[in-house]
Design an enzyme around this catalytic site. Structure first.
Site, PDB file in Angstrom:
ATOM      1  N   SER A  70       0.840  -1.193   0.000  1.00 27.41           N
ATOM      2  CA  SER A  70       0.000   0.000   0.000  1.00 27.41           C
ATOM      3  C   SER A  70       0.875   1.243   0.000  1.00 27.41           C
ATOM      4  CB  SER A  70      -0.895   0.003   1.235  1.00 27.41           C
ATOM      5  OG  SER A  70      -0.112   0.263   2.383  1.00 27.41           O
ATOM      6  N   LYS A  71       0.221   2.381  -0.095  1.00 29.51           N
ATOM      7  CA  LYS A  71       0.953   3.658  -0.173  1.00 29.51           C
ATOM      8  C   LYS A  71       1.904   3.813   0.997  1.00 29.51           C
ATOM      9  CE  LYS A  71      -2.991   2.921  -0.962  1.00 29.51           C
ATOM     10  NZ  LYS A  71      -3.745   1.964  -0.160  1.00 29.51           N
ATOM     11  N   ARG A  72       1.504   3.206   2.082  1.00 26.28           N
ATOM     12  CA  ARG A  72       2.317   3.210   3.283  1.00 26.28           C
ATOM     13  C   ARG A  72       3.744   2.714   3.017  1.00 26.28           C
ATOM     14  NH1 ARG A  72       2.116  -0.644   6.992  1.00 26.28           N
ATOM     15  NH2 ARG A  72       0.501  -1.769   5.895  1.00 26.28           N
ATOM     16  N   HIS A  73       3.874   1.825   2.052  1.00 37.29           N
ATOM     17  CA  HIS A  73       5.182   1.259   1.743  1.00 37.29           C
ATOM     18  C   HIS A  73       5.946   2.077   0.719  1.00 37.29           C
ATOM     19  CE1 HIS A  73       2.774  -2.417   2.912  1.00 37.29           C
ATOM     20  NE2 HIS A  73       3.733  -2.388   3.798  1.00 37.29           N
ATOM     21  N   GLY A  74       5.355   3.194   0.284  1.00 36.17           N
ATOM     22  CA  GLY A  74       5.999   3.961  -0.774  1.00 36.17           C
ATOM     23  C   GLY A  74       5.113   3.946  -2.000  1.00 36.17           C
TER      24      GLY A  74
END
Length: 484
Positions: A245-249
RNA sequence: GGCGCUAUGGUGUAAUUGGUUAACACGCUGCCCUCUCAAGGCAGAGAGUACGGGUUCGAUCCCCGUUAGCGCUACCA
């Protein structure tokens, strides 16, 4: 295998993410390798979330990746009549029924079930209604959905090309919705009908659809149609092994494009997520991927997206690519950085190729050409702090560098040999190490602590600019600026 | 909670569908090269195959259980 027809069917509720790209890639590789057809379909039946902008975004990302489609894009929103027709057919065959349970009622029941730890599945409240009664309610305009009437017992199994045999008990499959109260078909109705109508031979999609497959098989049965081959792909996870997810980049393909990654290494990298070639060689061109790809090489376990490896593929590609091929990409990059000069494509074109060949050696992304190579394209560049600290701290440089500049200015030829011997001779005369002068020149000439071989830099810059930069003494007064 | 799937170094994957010192790539460490950084060359660390039971002369590979992770469990796809 003639007759191979595969499809990629994204939902335009967001931009194309790496997982979707990988699915598209595998479908495309399979189609191209088998001499089949690759069909693009947009599953936009969720009116809330879908948008035309996202369709454009997805098409753009696919084009960038080089995944060209043979048919489509087909929009599900343009096939509404077809879905309704089949829903009616199912209704009159008593293989589906109208349900007028409200969302609130259902939510409450579901809530209650989970509170008491009971499994929940639609209880079939409306299934028992006589067809007259439900038709009457429908006629009265009561909002409702159409549900599939599934079997109560028996099992539903299929042979997945990647996961093997998957078995579900029919009784645990609920009477899922086929048509929403707004008249739009749900995913299940949409995919099955489209895959049927588009004569899809192999359904290659993410493993998140494994649990949906039995429902769809039930639909195929109800329609008395043969099922396609299913091949589910393991998922791509973030570094912490949770769903990417965006959380990972960055998850959007277009972000990678904008950052300077290139389609070929990107696809190469993506292909290796869940698939492996027979040979031990991992670095493959797109053509090689096509020839080597097979569903048998796909494994079952989820893969972690490793940015480091992507970067390695990208830099390797850049390093080996001819300058001519890189040129257009670099042009775009320089242009957006305000570094473009039309001469680069006319009188300076040959020079440009030389610079690209020089720079590509130690670059990871296209954007690095503009950052690391800035001093080649403009005289307006700063000496970064790191270069200053590393290479310009020796006092003697303040007198040596202008002298070196004068020495270089007197040269009648400015090739690699001439500049090198001039510099080394000068260093010997002054009894300093050549490296001291070389690195100082690196800082002054490029503004960087990292750059190509200094004599090549000089040759690329030319005598005039080299001398000018080395004799410019303003760096002696400049205080190192923070943040460079 | 229910159902399903998966499990090999930090990461991606191999391992003649039971017999290997468990291989390759990225990453990491050191050395060489050298004007920086890469690249390249060389050397190396790192898994005994999630755990526990079986089956077998022999299990990474077959079976069962456990654990963990993931997926589905929507009028999203």
């Amino acid at each position: 295998m003639p007759g191979v027809r595969v499809r990629f069917a994204p939902s335009p509720s967001g931009s194309l993410h790496v997982g979707g790209a990988r699915t598209a890639l595998f479908n495309w590789l399979f189609a191209r390798g088998q001499g089949g057809r690759f069909i693009l379909r947009i599953e936009d039946t969720d009116r809330e979330r879908s948008s035309p902008e996202m369709v454009e975004d997805i098409l753009g990302a696919l084009q960038w990746l080089g995944l060209d489609w043979d048919e489509g894009p087909f929009l599900q929103s343009e096939r509404l009549d077809r879905y309704r027709q089949v829903a009616d057919q199912l209704l009159s065959a008593n293989k589906a029924y109208r349900c007028s349970c409200s969302t609130a009622e259902l939510a409450a029941k579901r809530q209650a079930a989970s509170a008491s730890g009971k499994p929940w599945k639609y209880d079939g409240t409306c299934c028992g209604l006589s067809s007259d009664r439900s038709a009457e309610r429908h006629a009265r305009g009561l909002p409702g959905v159409v549900r599939f009437k599934g079997p109560r017992d028996g099992e539903v199994a299929f042979e997945d090309r990647i996961f093997g045999r998957i078995v579900h008990q029919a009784k645990q499959i609920e009477d899922f919705v086929l048509v929403r109260s707004d008249g739009m078909p749900t995913y299940h109705l949409g995919v099955v009908l489209d895959d049927l109508d588009m004569k899809i031979s192999h359904v290659i999609r993410g493993a998140d659809h494994i649990s949906n497959t039995p429902k769809q098989i039930l639909l195929y049965r109800a329609l008395e149609q043969p099922v396609p081959v299913f091949a589910h792909l393991p998922l791509i996870l973030g570094p912490d092994r949770t769903r990417l997810s965006k959380r990972h980049g960055a998850t959007a393909v277009n972000t990678y494009r904008d950052q300077g990654y290139l389609p070929s290494p990107f696809c190469n990298f993506l292909a290796l997520l869940g698939w492996s070639p027979k040979s031990e060689v991992e670095s493959l061109s797109t053509d090689e991927l096509i020839h080597q790809f097979s569903l048998k090489g796909v494994n079952k376990s989820n893969a972690v997206f490793d940015l480091e490896k992507l970067s390695w593929f990208n830099s390797r590609y850049l390093r080996n690519a001819p300058a001519e091929r890189l040129f257009p990409l670099i042009k775009v990059e320089l242009d957006s950085e305000g570094l473009w000069n039309d001469e680069f494509d006319s009188s300076g074109r040959a020079w440009m190729m030389k610079v690209i060949d020089l720079l590509k050696q130690r670059v990871r992304m296209v954007s690095d050409f503009a950052t690391q190579g800035r001093a080649f394209f403009t005289d307006d560049f700063a000496i970064e702090d790191k270069a200053r600290r590393k290479f310009l701290k020796s006092e003697v440089l303040t007198v040596l560098m202008p002298e070196l500049a004068a020495r270089l200015e007197s040269l009648t030829a400015f090739g690699l040999e001439e500049t090198e011997s001039a510099l080394r001779t000068f260093a010997a005369e002054k009894e300093v190490k050549a490296g001291l002068l070389i690195n100082a020149a690196r800082a002054l000439l490029t503004g960087k602590a990292v750059a190509p071989g200094i004599f090549e830099v000089m040759a690329a810059l030319g005598q005039e600019r080299t001398v000018a930069r080395l004799s410019d003494t303003s760096w002696m007064e400049d205080e190192p600026r923070a943040g460079e």
